[in-house]
Design an enzyme around this catalytic site. Structure first.
Site, PDB file in Angstrom:
ATOM      1  N   ARG A  59       0.966  -1.111  -0.047  1.00 42.17           N
ATOM      2  CA  ARG A  59       0.054  -0.158   0.049  1.00 42.17           C
ATOM      3  C   ARG A  59       0.869   1.233  -0.125  1.00 42.17           C
ATOM      4  O   ARG A  59       2.094   1.170   0.471  1.00 42.17           O
ATOM      5  CB  ARG A  59      -0.985  -0.089   1.216  1.00 42.17           C
ATOM      6  CG  ARG A  59      -1.860  -1.042   1.114  1.00 42.17           C
ATOM      7  CD  ARG A  59      -2.825  -1.184   2.443  1.00 42.17           C
ATOM      8  NE  ARG A  59      -3.753  -2.147   2.657  1.00 42.17           N
ATOM      9  CZ  ARG A  59      -3.340  -3.484   3.161  1.00 42.17           C
ATOM     10  NH1 ARG A  59      -2.228  -3.502   3.851  1.00 42.17           N
ATOM     11  NH2 ARG A  59      -4.171  -4.303   3.234  1.00 42.17           N
ATOM     12  N   ARG A 110      -1.704  -1.748  -6.543  1.00 39.54           N
ATOM     13  CA  ARG A 110      -1.942  -2.940  -5.729  1.00 39.54           C
ATOM     14  C   ARG A 110      -2.613  -4.003  -6.094  1.00 39.54           C
ATOM     15  O   ARG A 110      -2.526  -5.036  -6.167  1.00 39.54           O
ATOM     16  CB  ARG A 110      -2.437  -2.563  -4.349  1.00 39.54           C
ATOM     17  CG  ARG A 110      -2.822  -3.509  -3.153  1.00 39.54           C
ATOM     18  CD  ARG A 110      -2.876  -3.004  -1.916  1.00 39.54           C
ATOM     19  NE  ARG A 110      -3.450  -3.639  -0.917  1.00 39.54           N
ATOM     20  CZ  ARG A 110      -2.977  -4.742  -0.324  1.00 39.54           C
ATOM     21  NH1 ARG A 110      -1.666  -4.771  -0.436  1.00 39.54           N
ATOM     22  NH2 ARG A 110      -3.487  -5.689   0.451  1.00 39.54           N
ATOM     23  N   LYS A 148      -2.249  -1.578   7.270  1.00 37.44           N
ATOM     24  CA  LYS A 148      -3.731  -1.273   7.180  1.00 37.44           C
ATOM     25  C   LYS A 148      -4.317  -2.099   8.250  1.00 37.44           C
ATOM     26  O   LYS A 148      -5.390  -1.607   9.342  1.00 37.44           O
ATOM     27  CB  LYS A 148      -4.308  -1.363   6.172  1.00 37.44           C
ATOM     28  CG  LYS A 148      -5.814  -0.552   6.203  1.00 37.44           C
ATOM     29  CD  LYS A 148      -6.282  -0.887   4.881  1.00 37.44           C
ATOM     30  CE  LYS A 148      -7.763  -0.554   4.785  1.00 37.44           C
ATOM     31  NZ  LYS A 148      -8.412  -0.632   3.512  1.00 37.44           N
ATOM     32  N   HIS A 193      -3.919  -9.173   3.115  1.00 34.33           N
ATOM     33  CA  HIS A 193      -5.582  -9.434   3.335  1.00 34.33           C
ATOM     34  C   HIS A 193      -5.763 -10.351   4.501  1.00 34.33           C
ATOM     35  O   HIS A 193      -5.232 -11.412   4.536  1.00 34.33           O
ATOM     36  CB  HIS A 193      -5.958  -9.836   2.067  1.00 34.33           C
ATOM     37  CG  HIS A 193      -5.958  -8.791   0.783  1.00 34.33           C
ATOM     38  ND1 HIS A 193      -4.895  -8.544  -0.022  1.00 34.33           N
ATOM     39  CD2 HIS A 193      -7.008  -7.836   0.593  1.00 34.33           C
ATOM     40  CE1 HIS A 193      -5.031  -7.691  -1.002  1.00 34.33           C
ATOM     41  NE2 HIS A 193      -6.403  -7.384  -0.239  1.00 34.33           N
ATOM     42  N   HIS A 240      -3.781   3.337  -5.922  1.00 34.06           N
ATOM     43  CA  HIS A 240      -4.202   1.812  -5.386  1.00 34.06           C
ATOM     44  C   HIS A 240      -4.414   0.777  -6.310  1.00 34.06           C
ATOM     45  O   HIS A 240      -4.420  -0.233  -6.000  1.00 34.06           O
ATOM     46  CB  HIS A 240      -5.480   1.970  -4.304  1.00 34.06           C
ATOM     47  CG  HIS A 240      -5.743   1.059  -3.361  1.00 34.06           C
ATOM     48  ND1 HIS A 240      -4.872   0.670  -2.410  1.00 34.06           N
ATOM     49  CD2 HIS A 240      -6.793  -0.056  -3.490  1.00 34.06           C
ATOM     50  CE1 HIS A 240      -5.290  -0.374  -1.814  1.00 34.06           C
ATOM     51  NE2 HIS A 240      -6.476  -0.845  -2.672  1.00 34.06           N
ATOM     52  N   TYR A 297      -9.913  -9.310  -6.098  1.00 33.38           N
ATOM     53  CA  TYR A 297      -8.386  -9.053  -6.776  1.00 33.38           C
ATOM     54  C   TYR A 297      -8.120  -9.918  -7.829  1.00 33.38           C
ATOM     55  O   TYR A 297      -7.302  -9.779  -8.379  1.00 33.38           O
ATOM     56  CB  TYR A 297      -7.387  -8.796  -5.637  1.00 33.38           C
ATOM     57  CG  TYR A 297      -7.305  -7.606  -4.865  1.00 33.38           C
ATOM     58  CD1 TYR A 297      -6.950  -6.330  -5.229  1.00 33.38           C
ATOM     59  CD2 TYR A 297      -8.206  -7.550  -3.573  1.00 33.38           C
ATOM     60  CE1 TYR A 297      -6.788  -5.224  -4.617  1.00 33.38           C
ATOM     61  CE2 TYR A 297      -8.053  -6.275  -2.940  1.00 33.38           C
ATOM     62  CZ  TYR A 297      -7.373  -5.449  -3.487  1.00 33.38           C
ATOM     63  OH  TYR A 297      -7.522  -4.099  -2.609  1.00 33.38           O
TER      64      TYR A 297
END
Length: 328
Positions: free
Chosen positions: A199, A283, A226, A306, A280, A315
């Site tokens: 990120r 990513r 995150k 994740h 983003h 994704y």
């Protein structure tokens, strides 16, 4: 047995005593109301369905939120800092309401008001956090909610279809050409993002003390991710080459802030004619490429950080040509 006593002008206090139950007390403006309430309580006790709501009546949502901050937040990632703004917003708008009277209509009204100012995702986070606070009241703190969980009867704002932007043929070359013309570190950061799936904030906060070029690994700290969990990110050959040529071994890896990365990237995409591309999205591109290289979902999750495999599914927009090769 119910005892009704007159207390001053227009005040009637009723007490219901029954073996096996705590004494129930309530004050009413009329004797008729006091008698009706006591009959209802006694009827519930006769059927063994009575559950005291005194704690819910005496506890406001603001008090419950304060207790959640004190008892629960310290055990969350980064001490629950990420949840504080949501909790403060809930407390400001709904805090005066008692837990006994909080209902789905009030929560729905809050949702609609917040949607005029905040994003769908932010409002969804508010609603989810309110649900967790109320569950704590019931499960952990023994506060019976007479209306059940009012959040269960409130619809969450529906999120739009997840963004699926990937780089099209020729776009990566255009992007990097524009980035090199722009100058500074942005070209290397773009390549690094595509190679590592990190990120923006994770990249900007990297320090050389966390980089092990011999092992080809970057060790991210919990306060940098995150999810609030530490993670080791493997470095591809290209990613390792970028760090090697910088030839520094202490302090920040990049001399640029997260916001500056966004600003530079927007200017670069403008030059490249890729105005719909966001940082983003790199990513998303990187994560999809990991699947195309043959990594399974658990391996990709280990790289990207994740938390759930469900989050990772969006994704996996794999390149059709790569899939065709596997089918040969």
């Amino acid at each position: 047995m119910a005892t009704i006593t007159r207390r001053g002008m227009g005040q009637w206090q009723v007490k219901v005593r029954r073996k096996g139950y705590p004494v129930q007390t309530r004050t009413f403006d009329t004797r008729a109301d006091a008698e009706a309430w006591s009959r209802g309580i006694e009827s519930q006790m006769d059927r063994a369905t009575f559950v005291s709501t005194t704690a819910a009546e005496k506890t406001s949502l603001a008090q419950a939120i304060d207790r959640y901050k004190k008892d629960v937040c310290p055990s969350l990632a980064r001490g629950g800092i990420a949840q504080m703004a949501n909790l403060d917003r809930l407390k400001e708008n709904l805090g005066a309401t008692s837990l006994a009277t909080l209902d789905s209509a009030q929560i729905s009204a809050y949702r609609e008001i917040m949607l005029k100012t905040y994003s769908l995702q932010t409002v969804r986070h508010d609603m989810g956090l309110l649900n967790r606070v109320l569950k704590c009241c019931q499960i952990d703190w023994g506060i019976n909610l007479p209306r059940g969980l009012p959040t269960a009867n409130v619809r969450l704002p529906k999120m739009p279809r997840a963004r699926e932007r990937r780089l099209k043929p020729g776009e990566e070359e255009r992007l990097l050409t524009a980035a090199r013309q722009y100058g500074g570190e942005i070209a290397d950061i773009i390549i690094f993002a595509i190679e590592t799936a990190m990120r923006r904030n994770e990249i900007a906060q990297m320090r050389w003390e966390q980089v092990e070029l011999r092992r080809k690994v970057v060790s991210l700290l919990s306060e940098q991710t995150k999810t609030g969990e530490p993670r080791q990110v493997p470095l591809s050959v290209k990613a390792a080459e970028i760090l090697t040529k910088r030839n520094v071994d202490i302090g920040p890896v990049w001399r640029i802030t997260p916001n500056a990365i966004t600003t530079a990237f927007m200017r670069v995409t403008g030059r490249a004619g890729l105005d719909d591309l966001r940082f983003h999205d790199l990513r998303h591109e990187a994560t999809s490429r990991l699947f195309e290289k043959g990594l399974n979902m658990m391996e990709v999750a280990e790289v990207t950080g994740h938390k759930t495999l469900e989050m990772l599914k969006r994704y996996t927009h794999l390149n059709a040509e790569s899939l065709a090769v596997k089918l040969m």
